[in-house]
Design a protein around this motif. Structure first.
Motif, mmCIF file in Angstrom:
data_model
loop_
_atom_site.group_PDB
_atom_site.id
_atom_site.type_symbol
_atom_site.label_atom_id
_atom_site.label_comp_id
_atom_site.label_asym_id
_atom_site.label_seq_id
_atom_site.Cartn_x
_atom_site.Cartn_y
_atom_site.Cartn_z
ATOM 1 N N THR A 147 -0.318 3.284 -0.009
ATOM 2 C CA THR A 147 -1.315 3.588 1.012
ATOM 3 C C THR A 147 -1.363 2.452 2.006
ATOM 4 O O THR A 147 -1.739 1.332 1.666
ATOM 5 C CB THR A 147 -2.686 3.841 0.373
ATOM 6 O OG1 THR A 147 -2.534 4.955 -0.526
ATOM 7 C CG2 THR A 147 -3.721 4.205 1.419
ATOM 8 N N ASP A 148 -0.925 2.748 3.195
ATOM 9 C CA ASP A 148 -0.920 1.776 4.268
ATOM 10 C C ASP A 148 -2.324 1.678 4.853
ATOM 11 O O ASP A 148 -2.975 2.705 5.076
ATOM 12 C CB ASP A 148 0.077 2.224 5.337
ATOM 13 C CG ASP A 148 0.300 1.172 6.395
ATOM 14 O OD1 ASP A 148 1.203 0.345 6.208
ATOM 15 O OD2 ASP A 148 -0.437 1.174 7.406
ATOM 16 N N ALA A 149 -2.788 0.454 5.108
ATOM 17 C CA ALA A 149 -4.160 0.261 5.587
ATOM 18 C C ALA A 149 -4.393 0.916 6.953
ATOM 19 O O ALA A 149 -5.529 1.202 7.311
ATOM 20 C CB ALA A 149 -4.484 -1.230 5.659
ATOM 21 N N ILE A 150 -3.329 1.144 7.706
ATOM 22 C CA ILE A 150 -3.485 1.791 9.016
ATOM 23 C C ILE A 150 -2.909 3.205 9.020
ATOM 24 O O ILE A 150 -3.535 4.149 9.504
ATOM 25 C CB ILE A 150 -2.795 0.955 10.122
ATOM 26 C CG1 ILE A 150 -3.457 -0.423 10.226
ATOM 27 C CG2 ILE A 150 -2.845 1.676 11.481
ATOM 28 C CD1 ILE A 150 -2.693 -1.418 11.078
ATOM 29 N N GLN A 151 -1.727 3.369 8.452
ATOM 30 C CA GLN A 151 -0.992 4.627 8.605
ATOM 31 C C GLN A 151 -1.267 5.644 7.494
ATOM 32 O O GLN A 151 -0.745 6.755 7.532
ATOM 33 C CB GLN A 151 0.517 4.349 8.685
ATOM 34 C CG GLN A 151 0.910 3.291 9.730
ATOM 35 C CD GLN A 151 0.809 3.790 11.164
ATOM 36 O OE1 GLN A 151 0.719 4.993 11.414
ATOM 37 N NE2 GLN A 151 0.823 2.883 12.129
ATOM 38 N N GLY A 152 -2.069 5.257 6.509
ATOM 39 C CA GLY A 152 -2.387 6.202 5.435
ATOM 40 C C GLY A 152 -1.324 6.234 4.350
ATOM 41 O O GLY A 152 -0.539 5.302 4.210
ATOM 42 N N THR A 153 -1.303 7.301 3.573
ATOM 43 C CA THR A 153 -0.403 7.361 2.423
ATOM 44 C C THR A 153 0.997 7.806 2.846
ATOM 45 O O THR A 153 1.154 8.782 3.564
ATOM 46 C CB THR A 153 -0.972 8.325 1.366
ATOM 47 O OG1 THR A 153 -2.241 7.820 0.952
ATOM 48 C CG2 THR A 153 -0.060 8.418 0.147
ATOM 49 N N ALA A 196 5.325 -0.852 12.804
ATOM 50 C CA ALA A 196 5.544 0.421 12.107
ATOM 51 C C ALA A 196 7.008 0.860 12.121
ATOM 52 O O ALA A 196 7.368 1.842 11.466
ATOM 53 C CB ALA A 196 4.658 1.511 12.715
ATOM 54 N N ASP A 197 7.869 0.136 12.822
ATOM 55 C CA ASP A 197 9.302 0.453 12.731
ATOM 56 C C ASP A 197 9.806 0.173 11.324
ATOM 57 O O ASP A 197 10.889 0.633 10.953
ATOM 58 C CB ASP A 197 10.110 -0.315 13.782
ATOM 59 C CG ASP A 197 9.789 -1.807 13.807
ATOM 60 O OD1 ASP A 197 8.629 -2.184 13.525
ATOM 61 O OD2 ASP A 197 10.704 -2.588 14.093
ATOM 62 N N LEU A 198 9.034 -0.573 10.533
ATOM 63 C CA LEU A 198 9.452 -0.873 9.155
ATOM 64 C C LEU A 198 8.765 0.007 8.118
ATOM 65 O O LEU A 198 8.974 -0.153 6.919
ATOM 66 C CB LEU A 198 9.214 -2.357 8.855
ATOM 67 C CG LEU A 198 10.190 -3.257 9.627
ATOM 68 C CD1 LEU A 198 9.708 -4.693 9.669
ATOM 69 C CD2 LEU A 198 11.586 -3.185 9.011
ATOM 70 N N LEU A 199 7.966 0.940 8.609
ATOM 71 C CA LEU A 199 7.211 1.806 7.684
ATOM 72 C C LEU A 199 8.152 2.567 6.741
ATOM 73 O O LEU A 199 7.909 2.636 5.531
ATOM 74 C CB LEU A 199 6.372 2.785 8.508
ATOM 75 C CG LEU A 199 5.275 3.561 7.798
ATOM 76 C CD1 LEU A 199 4.258 2.623 7.172
ATOM 77 C CD2 LEU A 199 4.565 4.488 8.800
ATOM 78 N N ASP A 200 9.224 3.116 7.267
ATOM 79 C CA ASP A 200 10.132 3.915 6.443
ATOM 80 C C ASP A 200 10.983 3.070 5.497
ATOM 81 O O ASP A 200 11.615 3.606 4.595
ATOM 82 C CB ASP A 200 11.039 4.768 7.338
ATOM 83 C CG ASP A 200 10.278 5.956 7.918
ATOM 84 O OD1 ASP A 200 9.287 6.392 7.293
ATOM 85 O OD2 ASP A 200 10.673 6.446 8.989
ATOM 86 N N SER A 201 11.032 1.764 5.718
ATOM 87 C CA SER A 201 11.747 0.873 4.796
ATOM 88 C C SER A 201 10.889 0.492 3.604
ATOM 89 O O SER A 201 11.399 0.040 2.580
ATOM 90 C CB SER A 201 12.110 -0.442 5.503
ATOM 91 O OG SER A 201 13.109 -0.249 6.439
ATOM 92 N N THR A 202 9.591 0.643 3.758
ATOM 93 C CA THR A 202 8.669 0.120 2.746
ATOM 94 C C THR A 202 8.876 0.741 1.362
ATOM 95 O O THR A 202 8.893 0.010 0.366
ATOM 96 C CB THR A 202 7.211 0.261 3.238
ATOM 97 O OG1 THR A 202 7.135 -0.332 4.546
ATOM 98 C CG2 THR A 202 6.244 -0.441 2.322
ATOM 99 N N PRO A 203 9.066 2.070 1.240
ATOM 100 C CA PRO A 203 9.329 2.605 -0.109
ATOM 101 C C PRO A 203 10.570 1.989 -0.771
ATOM 102 O O PRO A 203 10.560 1.747 -1.985
ATOM 103 C CB PRO A 203 9.513 4.106 0.142
ATOM 104 C CG PRO A 203 8.673 4.365 1.360
ATOM 105 C CD PRO A 203 8.882 3.150 2.230
#
Ligand SMILES: [Zn+2]
Length: 297
Positions: A147-153, A196-203
């Motif tokens: 769960t991202d503090a800004i972008q949600g789950t 947020a360009d790194l959001l998809d790398s986080t998993p």
């Protein structure tokens, strides 16, 4: 203790998009009386622009950022990455791959979240001899969710949506995903605030953390600044470098971009006055809940 970090790649001077990430991670760390570290992500040496790391540090100083401890350079930390890789290898999660980009494009039939999904050719067939070897990690279909503090789950299933990804490249360099996870753990980073360009790398990073027995930090991904064509601001889209002479105004602008609504009367205030306002009123929850935001002038 709250520990945040700013981790620029020295591929050129900071531009407005990188300032936004620096400001958000800095203010969030200050709000929590935490530490704020600076790490140069220069693991990809061939992409580095000579002198850019020093330029970035000077820019940060000119903008009034104060970091804790010495700046860490990924290029000097191969031992840490090698140790992490060894640990994954001991779990039989690592396998060599000799496929070229073209071979993967020709053999893969599935496009995933981040390009072609590797069809595990080298896991199932003998390797070509005398070919340069990359090392991949075997993924599985556990639910990789946070769960991202800004972008949600955000939820991903790596095996079907990303595929087995590279941890060490055929040219011998460690991949970003491994370096960033090993560094964050080694530096005891608790909160990651970044673009947020790194959001998809986080998993992928969470999967590595789980395999390595590391704690997963808290994440907050702020929107990336994009130009009128919707492209992320970067050296490639010719984003102009920051002008330190107008640091106060650009900091004001970054705060506006981050949804903080700084009052018009501090628009022409001094740099330290703008910072003082920001330390008092910063609210991460005000940041726009979108991955990308058009930069208006
Ligand atoms: Zn292969």
């Amino acid at each position: 203790m709250y520990t945040g970090r700013f981790a620029p790649s020295p591929t050129g001077p900071l531009h407005f998009g990188s300032l936004v990430a620096a400001v958000a991670s800095y203010l969030e760390a200050k709000k929590h009386q935490g530490r704020w570290l600076v790490r140069m992500e220069d693991v990809d040496k061939p992409r580095e622009v000579k002198g850019a790391a020093d330029t970035i540090l000077h820019q940060l100083e000119d903008f009034g950022f104060e970091w804790d401890g010495a700046v860490v350079y990924q290029s000097q930390r191969n031992d840490i990455y090698a140790t992490a890789l060894k640990q994954l290898n001991a779990q039989q999660l690592i396998y060599p791959c000799t496929c070229t980009r073209k071979e993967i494009a020709d053999s893969s039939h599935q496009i995933g979240i981040d390009g072609m999904i590797y069809p595990r050719t080298c896991l199932n067939h003998p390797l070509k001899s005398n070919a340069a070897m990359a090392l991949r990690i075997r993924t599985d279909n556990r639910e990789c969710s946070f769960t991202d503090a800004i972008q949600g789950t955000i939820t991903q299933y790596l095996a079907t949506q990303v595929g087995d990804f590279i941890l060490k490249r055929a040219d011998g360099l460690f991949a970003y995903q491994l370096a960033v996870v090993a560094d964050d753990a080694q530096q005891e980073v608790t909160h990651i605030v970044r673009g947020a360009d790194l959001l998809d790398s986080t998993p992928r990073q969470i999967y590595l953390q789980q395999c390595l027995g590391y704690q997963t930090p808290h994440y907050a991904h702020v929107p990336v600044a994009s130009n009128a064509a919707g492209e992320k601001l970067s050296k490639q889209t010719l984003a102009s470098a920051l002008d330190e002479a107008n640091a106060n105004y650009q900091l004001f602008h970054a705060l506006s971009f981050l949804g903080q609504n700084p009052p018009a009367e501090i628009k022409n205030a001094t740099l330290s006055e703008v910072w003082r306002w920001a330390f008092t009123y910063w609210q991460l929850s005000q940041a726009p809940k979108t991955r990308s935001l058009h930069l208006s002038d």
